[in-house]
Design an enzyme around this catalytic site. Structure first.
Site, PDB file in Angstrom:
ATOM      1  N   ARG A   1       1.681  12.632 -10.283  1.00 19.77           N
ATOM      2  CA  ARG A   1       1.680  10.881 -10.030  1.00 19.77           C
ATOM      3  C   ARG A   1       3.132  10.741 -10.284  1.00 19.77           C
ATOM      4  O   ARG A   1       4.366  10.317  -9.960  1.00 19.77           O
ATOM      5  CB  ARG A   1       1.342  10.027 -10.587  1.00 19.77           C
ATOM      6  CG  ARG A   1       0.024   9.463 -10.103  1.00 19.77           C
ATOM      7  CD  ARG A   1      -0.854   8.527 -10.587  1.00 19.77           C
ATOM      8  NE  ARG A   1      -2.103   8.106 -10.462  1.00 19.77           N
ATOM      9  CZ  ARG A   1      -3.038   8.166  -9.196  1.00 19.77           C
ATOM     10  NH1 ARG A   1      -1.792   7.662  -7.973  1.00 19.77           N
ATOM     11  NH2 ARG A   1      -4.110   8.005  -9.419  1.00 19.77           N
TER      12      ARG A   1
ATOM     13  N   ASP B   1      -4.189   6.351   6.181  1.00 14.59           N
ATOM     14  CA  ASP B   1      -4.326   7.600   6.298  1.00 14.59           C
ATOM     15  C   ASP B   1      -5.209   7.039   7.807  1.00 14.59           C
ATOM     16  O   ASP B   1      -5.296   6.418   8.612  1.00 14.59           O
ATOM     17  CB  ASP B   1      -5.168   7.914   5.413  1.00 14.59           C
ATOM     18  CG  ASP B   1      -5.001   9.826   5.687  1.00 14.59           C
ATOM     19  OD1 ASP B   1      -4.532  10.346   6.916  1.00 14.59           O
ATOM     20  OD2 ASP B   1      -6.081   9.809   5.155  1.00 14.59           O
TER      21      ASP B   1
ATOM     22  N   PHE C   1      -1.180  16.880   3.385  1.00 18.06           N
ATOM     23  CA  PHE C   1      -1.394  16.155   1.577  1.00 18.06           C
ATOM     24  C   PHE C   1      -0.320  15.246   1.191  1.00 18.06           C
ATOM     25  O   PHE C   1       1.244  17.212   0.711  1.00 18.06           O
ATOM     26  CB  PHE C   1      -2.268  16.612   1.071  1.00 18.06           C
ATOM     27  CG  PHE C   1      -2.984  15.744  -0.167  1.00 18.06           C
ATOM     28  CD1 PHE C   1      -4.072  14.589   0.243  1.00 18.06           C
ATOM     29  CD2 PHE C   1      -2.975  15.744  -0.739  1.00 18.06           C
ATOM     30  CE1 PHE C   1      -4.266  13.368  -0.433  1.00 18.06           C
ATOM     31  CE2 PHE C   1      -3.410  14.758  -2.096  1.00 18.06           C
ATOM     32  CZ  PHE C   1      -4.672  13.490  -2.479  1.00 18.06           C
TER      33      PHE C   1
ATOM     34  N   GLU D   1       1.576  -0.988  -0.176  1.00 17.57           N
ATOM     35  CA  GLU D   1       0.006   0.287  -0.091  1.00 17.57           C
ATOM     36  C   GLU D   1       1.253   0.747  -0.501  1.00 17.57           C
ATOM     37  O   GLU D   1       2.160   1.165   0.285  1.00 17.57           O
ATOM     38  CB  GLU D   1      -0.958   0.225   1.061  1.00 17.57           C
ATOM     39  CG  GLU D   1      -2.039   1.400   1.157  1.00 17.57           C
ATOM     40  CD  GLU D   1      -2.501   1.169   0.006  1.00 17.57           C
ATOM     41  OE1 GLU D   1      -2.379   2.085  -1.285  1.00 17.57           O
ATOM     42  OE2 GLU D   1      -4.047   1.365   0.649  1.00 17.57           O
ATOM     43  N   ASP D   2       0.782   2.531  -0.166  1.00 16.54           N
ATOM     44  CA  ASP D   2       1.078   3.254  -0.271  1.00 16.54           C
ATOM     45  C   ASP D   2       1.137   4.184   1.218  1.00 16.54           C
ATOM     46  O   ASP D   2       2.135   4.986   1.704  1.00 16.54           O
ATOM     47  CB  ASP D   2       0.751   4.594  -1.366  1.00 16.54           C
ATOM     48  CG  ASP D   2      -1.285   4.712  -1.861  1.00 16.54           C
ATOM     49  OD1 ASP D   2      -0.894   4.099  -0.931  1.00 16.54           O
ATOM     50  OD2 ASP D   2      -1.149   5.548  -2.683  1.00 16.54           O
TER      51      ASP D   2
HETATM   52  P1  5GP Z   1      -7.242   5.596   4.241  1.00 18.32           P
HETATM   53  O1  5GP Z   1      -8.274   4.491   4.014  1.00 18.32           O
HETATM   54  O2  5GP Z   1      -6.799   4.775   4.848  1.00 18.32           O
HETATM   55  O3  5GP Z   1      -7.619   6.596   5.155  1.00 18.32           O
HETATM   56  O4  5GP Z   1      -6.454   6.072   3.110  1.00 18.32           O
HETATM   57  C1  5GP Z   1      -5.922   5.476   2.026  1.00 18.32           C
HETATM   58  C2  5GP Z   1      -5.474   5.948   0.523  1.00 18.32           C
HETATM   59  O5  5GP Z   1      -6.082   7.628   0.548  1.00 18.32           O
HETATM   60  C3  5GP Z   1      -3.781   5.610   0.738  1.00 18.32           C
HETATM   61  O6  5GP Z   1      -4.003   4.409  -0.325  1.00 18.32           O
HETATM   62  C4  5GP Z   1      -4.325   6.891  -0.650  1.00 18.32           C
HETATM   63  O7  5GP Z   1      -4.298   6.309  -1.835  1.00 18.32           O
HETATM   64  C5  5GP Z   1      -5.234   7.725  -0.670  1.00 18.32           C
HETATM   65  N1  5GP Z   1      -4.339   8.943   0.995  1.00 18.32           N
HETATM   66  C6  5GP Z   1      -4.297   8.899   2.082  1.00 18.32           C
HETATM   67  N2  5GP Z   1      -2.898  10.299   2.253  1.00 18.32           N
HETATM   68  C7  5GP Z   1      -2.812  11.116   0.710  1.00 18.32           C
HETATM   69  C8  5GP Z   1      -1.799  11.798   0.424  1.00 18.32           C
HETATM   70  O8  5GP Z   1      -1.663  12.246   1.303  1.00 18.32           O
HETATM   71  N3  5GP Z   1      -1.437  12.163  -0.568  1.00 18.32           N
HETATM   72  C9  5GP Z   1      -2.468  11.485  -1.734  1.00 18.32           C
HETATM   73  N4  5GP Z   1      -1.861  10.946  -2.471  1.00 18.32           N
HETATM   74  N5  5GP Z   1      -2.855   9.920  -1.399  1.00 18.32           N
HETATM   75  C10 5GP Z   1      -3.442   9.995  -0.163  1.00 18.32           C
HETATM   76 MG    MG Z   2      -3.957   3.834  -2.219  1.00 20.45          MG
END
Ligand code: 5GP
Ligand code: MG
Length: 177
Positions: free
Chosen positions: A167, A105, A154, A101-102
């Site tokens: 990207r 959050d 962000f 996973e990237d």
């Molecule tokens: P979660 O479901 O944990 O809230 O969000 C995770 C997903 O939200 C990550 O896989 C990512 O794709 C996106 N995300 C969360 N924070 C960021 C950020 O700071 N920048 C970007 N571009 N995407 C984010």
């Molecule tokens: Mg993601």
């Protein structure tokens, strides 16, 4: 805030930071998961760059699958609803799986990806996230391996987008007015 007036700002993780940490993560993963085939599932699209670099750094036999998750749409806040497309994960049953996973959050995306993969009865599941934002967690989930722990800003670049843009940036930058 109106995101049209925002642009990539300061470098948070440079190309060198990214390469060094990816090599370190590969060592941690190889030490923790013994030799043999690993089925690496990359979450699209954000983890594409990291996933490919990590696979190169692992330097071992892998097979590759994909899962597509979206919760953000074009915004900068999670909608709270995770949509998954999982037809390209490859065979999972009885295999050792590493989910890539990237960013974690709120934790909702990783949680639904893990639940979906587990429901297909793998031999084991490990998770690696390049970036963790622990301050914003809403569900109790952590990755087994984490690249960097980041502040609540962000981020764009190195696969991370804002409304599909940025990207291609080689490093990770904040996104700001
Ligand atoms: P979660 O479901 O944990 O809230 O969000 C995770 C997903 O939200 C990550 O896989 C990512 O794709 C996106 N995300 C969360 N924070 C960021 C950020 O700071 N920048 C970007 N571009 N995407 C984010
Ligand atoms: Mg993601």
């Amino acid at each position: 805030m109106d995101s049209d007036s925002m642009a990539p700002g300061e470098v948070i993780y440079s190309e060198e930071d990214i390469a060094q940490r990816t090599a370190g993560l590969a060592r941690e993963i190889n030490a923790a998961i013994p030799d043999g085939n690993l089925h690496v599932i990359i979450t699209q699209k954000g983890a594409l760059y990291f996933g490919v670099d990590l696979i190169r750094a692992l330097g071992r036999r892998v097979t590759i699958g994909f899962i597509t998750a979206s919760s953000y749409g074009d915004g900068m806040e999670s909608s709270g609803e995770v949509q998954l497309r999982s037809e390209d994960t490859g065979e999972i049953t009885a295999r050792r799986v590493l989910i890539v996973e990237d960013i974690i959050d709120t934790g909702r995306t990783l949680q639904s990806v893990v639940n979906t993969i587990r429901s297909r009865k793998p031999a084991s599941v490990h998770t690696v996230a390049f970036i963790d934002k622990p301050a914003r967690r809403e569900v109790a989930i952590d990755a087994d391996f984490v690249g960097f722990s980041a502040e609540d800003v962000f981020l764009v670049g190195y696969g991370l987008d804002h409304a599909e843009a940025y990207r291609e940036l080689p490093c990770i930058r904040s996104f700001e007015p």
